[in-house]
Design a protein around this motif. Structure first.
Motif, PDB file in Angstrom:
ATOM      1  N   ARG A  77       0.852  -1.188   0.000  1.00  0.00           N
ATOM      2  CA  ARG A  77       0.000   0.000   0.000  1.00  0.00           C
ATOM      3  C   ARG A  77       0.887   1.237   0.000  1.00  0.00           C
ATOM      4  N   PRO A  78       0.551   2.211  -0.854  1.00  0.00           N
ATOM      5  CA  PRO A  78       1.342   3.450  -0.879  1.00  0.00           C
ATOM      6  C   PRO A  78       1.021   4.331   0.327  1.00  0.00           C
ATOM      7  N   LEU A  79       1.993   5.116   0.716  1.00  0.00           N
ATOM      8  CA  LEU A  79       1.771   6.128   1.747  1.00  0.00           C
ATOM      9  C   LEU A  79       1.071   7.300   1.067  1.00  0.00           C
ATOM     10  N   THR A  80      -0.116   7.622   1.549  1.00  0.00           N
ATOM     11  CA  THR A  80      -0.923   8.669   0.934  1.00  0.00           C
ATOM     12  C   THR A  80      -0.933   9.933   1.797  1.00  0.00           C
ATOM     13  N   LEU A  81      -1.383  11.008   1.182  1.00  0.00           N
ATOM     14  CA  LEU A  81      -1.553  12.257   1.921  1.00  0.00           C
ATOM     15  C   LEU A  81      -2.545  12.061   3.066  1.00  0.00           C
ATOM     16  N   ALA A  83      -3.046   9.409   4.835  1.00  0.00           N
ATOM     17  CA  ALA A  83      -2.364   8.719   5.935  1.00  0.00           C
ATOM     18  C   ALA A  83      -1.451   9.681   6.692  1.00  0.00           C
ATOM     19  N   ILE A  84      -0.758  10.523   5.970  1.00  0.00           N
ATOM     20  CA  ILE A  84       0.124  11.502   6.615  1.00  0.00           C
ATOM     21  C   ILE A  84      -0.686  12.441   7.489  1.00  0.00           C
ATOM     22  N   LEU A  85      -1.826  12.885   6.994  1.00  0.00           N
ATOM     23  CA  LEU A  85      -2.673  13.781   7.778  1.00  0.00           C
ATOM     24  C   LEU A  85      -3.306  13.055   8.966  1.00  0.00           C
ATOM     25  N   ALA A  86      -3.608  11.765   8.821  1.00  0.00           N
ATOM     26  CA  ALA A  86      -4.162  10.984   9.931  1.00  0.00           C
ATOM     27  C   ALA A  86      -3.153  10.852  11.063  1.00  0.00           C
ATOM     28  N   TYR A  87      -1.882  10.944  10.750  1.00  0.00           N
ATOM     29  CA  TYR A  87      -0.815  10.904  11.759  1.00  0.00           C
ATOM     30  C   TYR A  87      -1.074  11.973  12.825  1.00  0.00           C
ATOM     31  N   ALA A 109      -1.468   5.298  11.439  1.00  0.00           N
ATOM     32  CA  ALA A 109      -2.171   6.351  10.705  1.00  0.00           C
ATOM     33  C   ALA A 109      -2.643   5.842   9.345  1.00  0.00           C
ATOM     34  N   GLN A 110      -1.814   5.056   8.687  1.00  0.00           N
ATOM     35  CA  GLN A 110      -2.210   4.505   7.394  1.00  0.00           C
ATOM     36  C   GLN A 110      -3.375   3.542   7.556  1.00  0.00           C
ATOM     37  N   SER A 111      -3.309   2.679   8.559  1.00  0.00           N
ATOM     38  CA  SER A 111      -4.418   1.740   8.756  1.00  0.00           C
ATOM     39  C   SER A 111      -5.692   2.505   9.091  1.00  0.00           C
TER      40      SER A 111
END
Length: 137
Positions: A77-81, A83-87, A109-111
Motif C-alpha cells: 500500500r502506498p503512503l498517501t496524503l 495517511a500523513i494527515l491521519a498521523y 495512521a495509514q491503517s
C-alpha cells in the motif's frame, strides 16, 4: 468474513522467513485467500533506512523487502496524503514518551486512513487507543 489487514514490518519479515515468532493467528489470517493482507511502503522505507545504517542488523534492503512482499502475495500500500494527515490525529498525549517509533505511528495512521486492521506485536502501539490496532504476541 473478509478481513483487510495491514501488517507491521516485523510481521511481514517473520511471515516471509517462516519465523516461529509470527503468531499462528496472524499466519492463518495471512494465508487465508479470503482476506486482504497488505504491507506498506512505510515498511519499505523503514527497512531501507535500517539496512543503510547497519546492514549486519538488518540484512534486507528495501528492494529485498519488496521482493519478499511480492513472493508472499502481500500487496504493498502506498503512503498517501490522507495517511500523513491521519498521523496528526493520533492521541500522543495517551502515549507520552513511552513510544517514539515514527514508523509504527505512520503505520497506525495509514491503517486508520484506509480503515484497515493493523496487526502488530508492539504492545505500546495499543496505547494510542485506535480501535483497529490489534496486538498479537
Amino acid at each position: 468474513m473478509r478481513t483487510n489487514v495491514l501488517l507491521d514490518t516485523h510481521f511481514v519479515l517473520w511471515f516471509a522467513q517462516g519465523d516461529s515468532r509470527l503468531p499462528e493467528e496472524v499466519r492463518a489470517m495471512v494465508e487465508d485467500p479470503g482476506n486482504g493482507v497488505f504491507a506498506s511502503e512505510v515498511s519499505v522505507l523503514e527497512i531501507a533506512i535500517k539496512h543503510a545504517k547497519n546492514p549486519a542488523a538488518m540484512p534486507y534492503s528495501g528492494e529485498d523487502f519488496v521482493r519478499l512482499c511480492e513472493e508472499g502475495g502481500l500487496d504493498l500500500r502506498p503512503l498517501t496524503l490522507e495517511a500523513i494527515l491521519a498521523y496528526g490525529s493520533l492521541d500522543f498525549d495517551k502515549v507520552g514518551d513511552l513510544h517514539k517509533d515514527p514508523f509504527g505511528r505512520l503505520l497506525i495512521a495509514q491503517s486508520k486512513s484506509e480503515a484497515l486492521a493493523f496487526a502488530t506485536h508492539d504492545r505500546l502501539l495499543a496505547l494510542y487507543g485506535e480501535p483497529l490496532v490489534f496486538v498479537y504476541v
